[in-house]
Design a protein around this motif. Structure first.
Motif, short mmCIF file in Angstrom:
data_model
loop_
_atom_site.label_atom_id
_atom_site.label_comp_id
_atom_site.label_asym_id
_atom_site.label_seq_id
_atom_site.Cartn_x
_atom_site.Cartn_y
_atom_site.Cartn_z
N ALA A 258 -8.17 2.61 -2.00
CA ALA A 258 -9.23 2.93 -2.43
C ALA A 258 -8.68 4.46 -1.54
O ALA A 258 -9.11 5.93 -2.64
CB ALA A 258 -10.81 2.38 -2.24
N GLU A 259 -8.51 4.42 -0.27
CA GLU A 259 -8.07 5.56 0.49
C GLU A 259 -6.95 6.04 -0.10
O GLU A 259 -6.81 7.54 0.23
CB GLU A 259 -7.95 4.94 2.01
N ARG B 78 0.43 -1.84 0.19
CA ARG B 78 -0.56 -0.16 0.01
C ARG B 78 1.09 1.43 0.00
O ARG B 78 0.62 2.34 -0.81
CB ARG B 78 -0.90 -0.11 1.46
N LYS C 256 -10.38 -1.08 1.24
CA LYS C 256 -10.18 -0.44 1.10
C LYS C 256 -8.89 0.39 1.41
O LYS C 256 -9.18 1.75 1.11
CB LYS C 256 -11.08 -0.85 2.49
N PRO C 257 -7.49 -0.01 1.90
CA PRO C 257 -6.89 0.95 1.70
C PRO C 257 -6.58 1.87 0.91
O PRO C 257 -6.02 2.68 1.03
CB PRO C 257 -5.34 0.51 3.02
N LEU D 73 -12.99 -7.00 -0.19
CA LEU D 73 -13.00 -5.78 -0.36
C LEU D 73 -12.24 -5.38 1.11
O LEU D 73 -12.30 -3.82 0.92
CB LEU D 73 -14.90 -5.64 0.60
N GLU D 74 -11.62 -5.79 2.01
CA GLU D 74 -11.02 -4.99 2.84
C GLU D 74 -9.71 -5.30 2.73
O GLU D 74 -8.80 -4.13 3.01
CB GLU D 74 -11.40 -6.28 4.69
N THR E 106 -10.95 5.62 -7.99
CA THR E 106 -10.82 4.62 -6.81
C THR E 106 -11.11 3.17 -7.60
O THR E 106 -12.25 3.19 -8.17
CB THR E 106 -11.88 4.47 -5.39
N PRO F 255 -15.62 -2.02 -5.42
CA PRO F 255 -15.26 -2.47 -4.44
C PRO F 255 -15.25 -4.32 -4.76
O PRO F 255 -16.04 -4.34 -6.87
CB PRO F 255 -17.00 -2.41 -4.19
#
Length: 266
Positions: free
Chosen positions: A256-257, A198, A253-254, A249-250, A225, A228
């Motif tokens: 996408a952020e 990440r 998420k980081p 999805l988990e 982004t 999902p």
């Protein structure tokens, strides 16, 4: 290392996977850069993003001059006065297949180098394609109004690391028309198992945005982004093959952020 770079470059047409080839080229060049930086005691000197594809002689000149020397950039062809602007879409398979939405049989068939999508559709009774996809809708709206052409430069398997390495050559291959905007959609492959960490992903996004501003100063850069994922449906759809493993999805998420943060700082 030089002979490896040359052999990889000459075998490009024989490679069926562009992302794999780019990764091998980037890895070989990193080895040359590390050797030269050690030889010239310039460990803190990092070649620019446009250095991807430089040969050993050009890299050696770069380190010998402390980063002052670089191969001259080819002057881009001046666009015609009435040239229609273009919108360039960069990314992975979510961009490459952005003209349509396909099922797993279609995706498997494309890996066999089937030349035309229509041939795959005939082989699968036409039940594997739905759409239109988001790139097709973008092209429809802008081309219908004759305000811009949309160019799809997505590649299946693309990651932020690969795009960062190959960005200069992709931009150099664009037609001589003014680029109004560049849409960058990354993260789906970076977030998969064996992808890009990440923190590196975020650094790559910053580098990509910086390089685009340098290479295409008049273009707006839009970061999208990654969409999902339904982690309950995905394994059953892919059978865990290829990049199917480790997607959830988990995990996404980081990433996408990180895209949102990069967009806010761009």
């Amino acid at each position: 290392e030089r002979s490896l770079l040359d052999s990889l470059a000459h075998s490009a047409l024989a490679m069926s996977s562009l992302p794999l080839l780019l990764e091998q080229l980037a890895s070989a060049q990193r080895a040359v850069v590390e050797a030269l930086s050690s030889e010239y005691f310039c460990e803190d000197l990092e070649p620019p993003s446009c250095a991807f594809g430089w040969g050993e002689e050009a890299l050696r000149d770069y380190f010998e001059t402390g980063g002052e020397s670089a191969p001259p950039k080819a002057a881009p062809a001046a666009p015609a006065a009435d040239a229609r602007p273009v919108i360039v879409c960069l990314g992975d398979s979510l961009t490459e297949f952005g003209s349509h939405v396909v099922g797993p049989k279609f995706a498997d068939a494309t890996l066999k180098n089937t030349p035309l999508a229509s041939e795959v559709l005939r082989a699968t009774d036409g039940n594997e394609e739905h759409g239109p996809g988001w790139v097709a809708l973008l092209a429809r709206d802008y081309q219908w109004r004759t305000t811009a052409d949309v160019l799809n430069r997505g590649f299946s398997g693309m990651t932020s690391r690969l795009l960062r390495a190959d960005l200069a050559s992709i931009v150099a291959s664009l037609p001589s028309a003014p680029v109004a905007a560049v849409v960058v959609t990354l993260g789906a492959n970076d977030a998969a198992e064996g992808g890009v960490p990440r923190d590196e992903f975020r650094q790559n996004l910053d580098a990509i945005c910086g390089a685009l501003k340098e290479l295409l100063p008049s273009a707006a850069v839009l970061l999208a982004t990654p969409p999902p994922i339904n982690h309950q449906v995905w394994p059953a759809t892919t059978g865990g093959k290829g990049f199917g493993g480790g997607r959830s999805l988990e995990r996404l998420k980081p990433y996408a952020e990180a895209v949102r943060q990069a967009a806010a700082g761009a």
